[in-house]
Enzyme design. Structure first.
Site, PDB file in Angstrom:
ATOM      1  N   LYS A 193      37.108  53.760  38.224  1.00 11.70           N
ATOM      2  CA  LYS A 193      35.758  53.227  38.433  1.00 11.70           C
ATOM      3  C   LYS A 193      35.239  53.568  39.828  1.00 11.70           C
ATOM      4  CE  LYS A 193      36.463  49.232  35.438  1.00 11.70           C
ATOM      5  NZ  LYS A 193      35.684  49.503  34.235  1.00 11.70           N
ATOM      6  N   ASP A 216      40.427  39.857  40.311  1.00  9.48           N
ATOM      7  CA  ASP A 216      40.174  41.118  39.611  1.00  9.48           C
ATOM      8  C   ASP A 216      39.023  41.807  40.346  1.00  9.48           C
ATOM      9  OD1 ASP A 216      39.304  43.134  37.999  1.00  9.48           O
ATOM     10  OD2 ASP A 216      38.796  41.860  36.295  1.00  9.48           O
ATOM     11  N   HIS A 235      36.373  39.602  32.403  1.00  9.05           N
ATOM     12  CA  HIS A 235      36.720  40.729  31.546  1.00  9.05           C
ATOM     13  C   HIS A 235      37.974  40.313  30.780  1.00  9.05           C
ATOM     14  CE1 HIS A 235      38.221  44.759  30.536  1.00  9.05           C
ATOM     15  NE2 HIS A 235      37.017  45.210  30.804  1.00  9.05           N
ATOM     16  N   CYS A 266      33.756  43.943  26.769  1.00 12.24           N
ATOM     17  CA  CYS A 266      35.051  43.263  26.944  1.00 12.24           C
ATOM     18  C   CYS A 266      34.887  41.882  27.556  1.00 12.24           C
ATOM     19  CB  CYS A 266      36.018  44.089  27.793  1.00 12.24           C
ATOM     20  SG  CYS A 266      36.499  45.635  27.032  1.00 12.24           S
ATOM     21  N   GLN A 295      35.667  45.762  39.458  1.00 12.84           N
ATOM     22  CA  GLN A 295      34.236  46.052  39.478  1.00 12.84           C
ATOM     23  C   GLN A 295      33.637  45.890  40.878  1.00 12.84           C
ATOM     24  OE1 GLN A 295      31.870  47.929  37.657  1.00 12.84           O
ATOM     25  NE2 GLN A 295      33.052  46.912  36.051  1.00 12.84           N
TER      26      GLN A 295
HETATM   27  C1  LIG Z   1      35.721  43.345  35.901  1.00  5.84           C
HETATM   28  C2  LIG Z   1      36.686  44.271  35.235  1.00  5.84           C
HETATM   29  N1  LIG Z   1      37.969  43.932  35.178  1.00  5.84           N
HETATM   30  C3  LIG Z   1      38.884  44.713  34.612  1.00  5.84           C
HETATM   31  C4  LIG Z   1      38.534  45.895  34.017  1.00  5.84           C
HETATM   32  C5  LIG Z   1      39.592  46.686  33.364  1.00  5.84           C
HETATM   33  O1  LIG Z   1      39.722  47.918  33.940  1.00  5.84           O
HETATM   34  P1  LIG Z   1      40.815  48.918  33.418  1.00  5.84           P
HETATM   35  O2  LIG Z   1      40.466  49.191  31.990  1.00  5.84           O
HETATM   36  O3  LIG Z   1      40.672  50.102  34.286  1.00  5.84           O
HETATM   37  O4  LIG Z   1      42.110  48.241  33.562  1.00  5.84           O
HETATM   38  C6  LIG Z   1      37.207  46.289  34.038  1.00  5.84           C
HETATM   39  C7  LIG Z   1      36.803  47.548  33.395  1.00  5.84           C
HETATM   40  O5  LIG Z   1      36.055  47.601  32.468  1.00  5.84           O
HETATM   41  C8  LIG Z   1      36.268  45.456  34.655  1.00  5.84           C
HETATM   42  O6  LIG Z   1      34.980  45.800  34.702  1.00  5.84           O
END
Ligand SMILES: Cc1ncc(COP(=O)(O)O)c(C=O)c1O
Lengths: 142, 414
Positions: B233, B207, B129, B372, B210
């Site tokens: 999420k 990270d 992401h 993203c 997800q």
């Molecule tokens: C794998 C992953 N990392 C990071 C994020 C970023 O999340 P946030 O926008 O809540 O910081 C997302 C959300 O779309 C995600 O799916």
């Protein structure tokens, strides 16, 4: 009329399936391309001039039905017209031609081709490029 | 009695907890298949926040009156819940942030700026992401370190064979990858990557935005050094997330944001930093959001993360089977055994915007775009994909409605 028929009017589907002005000019007088990074729509336009008149426009691109059909309609709208006049063309004129209700997200799709055309005119003829096109938040042009 | 059996989750019953799922659009509930972007919220979380705002709300810490004490207890109680949720050795290692993105930026800035330099390598994956890609690319650029990506194979899985080659190019200092890919659902081999990172003397940043909503998380078993999550999420509110970090590292690091709350003493000559976790929590925190986060964790724990994972596994298997029947659909990503509840696909010749638009009219909500993950889109050679994602409240009929909607898309625009 169903929601589908409203947005994907017959004429839109026709332009989407059989785009007018599709392709690339071999010896263009001006070239530009643009992207909508949000959805990945891409459009490139080549232009030829006869004096100050747009004598030919071709476009290529990848994207949704709305962006491709709108650009196809745009080519029909501008061939044979004065470059400076098209550079000032209000987006409402194209939107009227498209003739469908568009949500904010889809509006960007519909206007991508017009933005690319204005950038091409700016490059080829030095026509002014209004700020809404030179620094769009959502679309990027080259 | 055997204790290994995983309780089966009753999605139909759980749906009653979610007000949105009771709403009708053209007489039917929306098949909400976009939980990977953000989940719906159960009453338990909404009520906990309303109750907190109504009866226990004040700014936290340093208040002498009882209300401030209650607010502080609730806020710090939520921190303990997050710590237990990820099996952190101590709640002092849990820092509240705005979301996973801020947690990852915190590590990239506060660790990266002081520890990276020319000759060092920062390694992320092609699946990342943007929130675990762009901060590292940027901080590598600012410090003169090199930025490398681990490529994926055709199935969307990391090609670990390249690691030796990467190590030969410089001193690997950071390895940062997701536990679950938000676009392909790939479950990455984080334990292996952690072992490799530590062999290189690098830190391992995970990270888990997800992953945390959908499977048990154990930072001690993963062995990583930092882990980021977002409440929104996982049935919690937007506006709060958490960073877990290894204490020794957090203690060595400089602060990220500066201001009130994160200090010990301030004079015109010098300022000293507070203890963990406050050193990294400048300003008034997301107080009620943290309380909602805690309630969301209680909610997920009461169902059981194992049960949620299994439920989504079954749905994913079903979705992949149904989509495989349509030869005009191309799906991306690994086999179901190594995939979470996410299915990305394209409809032959039809842009995702058009697909999603028509599905919306059919009462099916999925997302179309680059999710993203532009480097991944580039690797797949597509400009965008459609993505359906599942959660604890997803039922198989919603996948049937997706498939019926896709048939309609094909008929109308194909
Ligand atoms: C794998 C992953 N990392 C990071 C994020 C970023 O999340 P946030 O926008 O809540 O910081 C997302 C959300 O779309 C995600 O799916």
């Amino acid at each position: 009329m169903s929601e589908f028929d409203q947005l994907y009017r017959e004429v839109i589907l026709d332009h989407y399936r059989n785009p007018r002005g599709h392709g690339v000019l071999e010896h263009p007088d001006a070239v530009a391309e643009g992207q909508n990074p949000l959805c990945g729509d891409e459009i490139s336009i080549t232009l030829a001039f006869d004096g100050d008149t747009i004598s030919d426009v071709r476009f290529e691109g990848r994207g949704c039905a709305i962006s491709q059909a709108a650009t196809s309609m745009l080519t029909e709208l501008v061939v044979g017209r004065d470059a400076a006049e098209v550079a000032r063309l209000p987006k409402e004129e194209l939107l009227e031609e498209i003739g469908i209700p568009l949500t904010p997200v889809r509006l960007k799709c519909a206007l991508l081709g017009l933005g690319v055309l204005k950038v091409a005119l700016n490059k080829g003829k030095g026509t002014p490029l209004p700020e809404e096109w030179s620094s769009s938040d959502d679309l990027s042009f080259r | 009695m055997a204790v290994t059996a995983i309780a089966k989750l009753d999605a139909e019953r759980l749906r009653a907890d979610f007000p949105y799922l009771e709403e009708l659009q053209n007489g039917v509930p929306v098949a909400f298949l976009d939980s990977a972007a953000s989940s719906q919220k159960p009453r338990q979380v909404l009520d906990a926040m309303t109750d907190f705002y109504s009866h226990s709300y004040a700014n936290v810490h340093r208040g002498v009156y009882r209300l401030a004490e209650r607010a502080t207890d609730a806020y710090e109680g939520a921190r303990v819940k997050v710590a237990e949720f990820v099996n952190a050795p101590s709640e002092r290692e849990v820092i509240f942030t705005r979301q996973a993105t801020e947690a990852l930026n915190l590590v990239a800035y506060a660790w990266g700026l002081d520890n990276l330099g020319p000759g060092d390598l920062v390694v992320v994956s092609e699946l990342e992401h943007h929130s675990n890609f762009v901060p590292w690319q940027y901080i590598a650029g600012r410090t003169g370190a090199e930025f490398r990506t681990i490529p994926i194979d055709e199935a969307g899985e990391l090609q670990l064979e390249v690691l030796a080659g990467i190590a030969a190019e410089g001193q690997v200092k950071v390895v940062a990858t997701g536990l679950v890919s938000n676009t392909l659902g790939t479950v990455n081999p984080v334990e292996k990557l952690t072992a490799w990172a530590h062999e290189q003397g690098a830190i391992m940043v995970v990270d888990a935005a997800q992953a945390a909503p959908h499977r048990p998380i154990d930072v001690q078993a993963l062995g990583c050094d930092f882990l980021a999550i977002s409440a929104h999420k996982m049935c919690g509110p937007s506006g709060v997330g958490a960073l877990w970090g290894r204490r020794e590292l957090l203690e060595q690091m400089s602060p990220f944001n500066l201001g009130g709350h994160m200090i010990r003493t301030v004079t015109a000559v010098e300022t000293t930093w507070g203890q963990l976790p406050y050193k990294f929590e400048a300003g008034t925190g997301p107080i009620a959001e943290a309380v909602g986060f805690g309630a969301a964790i209680d909610y997920l724990s009461s169902i059981g993360l194992d049960a949620i994972e299994r439920h989504e596994h079954e749905l994913t298997e079903y979705a992949l089977t149904r989509l495989a029947e349509l030869d005009w659909i191309e799906t991306y990503g690994p086999p179901v055994a190594r995939r979470a509840g996410i299915v990305s696909f394209n409809v032959d010749g039809i842009h995702p915007h058009d697909v999603c638009q028509i599905l919306d009219w059919e009462g099916v909500a999925i997302r179309g775009g680059h999710h993203c993950t532009q480097p991944l889109m580039h690797r797949l050679g597509v400009i965008a994909t459609n993505r359906a994602s599942f959660y604890l409240y997803t039922v198989p009929e919603e996948i049937d409605r997706l498939v019926a909607g896709l048939e309609k898309v094909k008929k109308s625009l194909g």
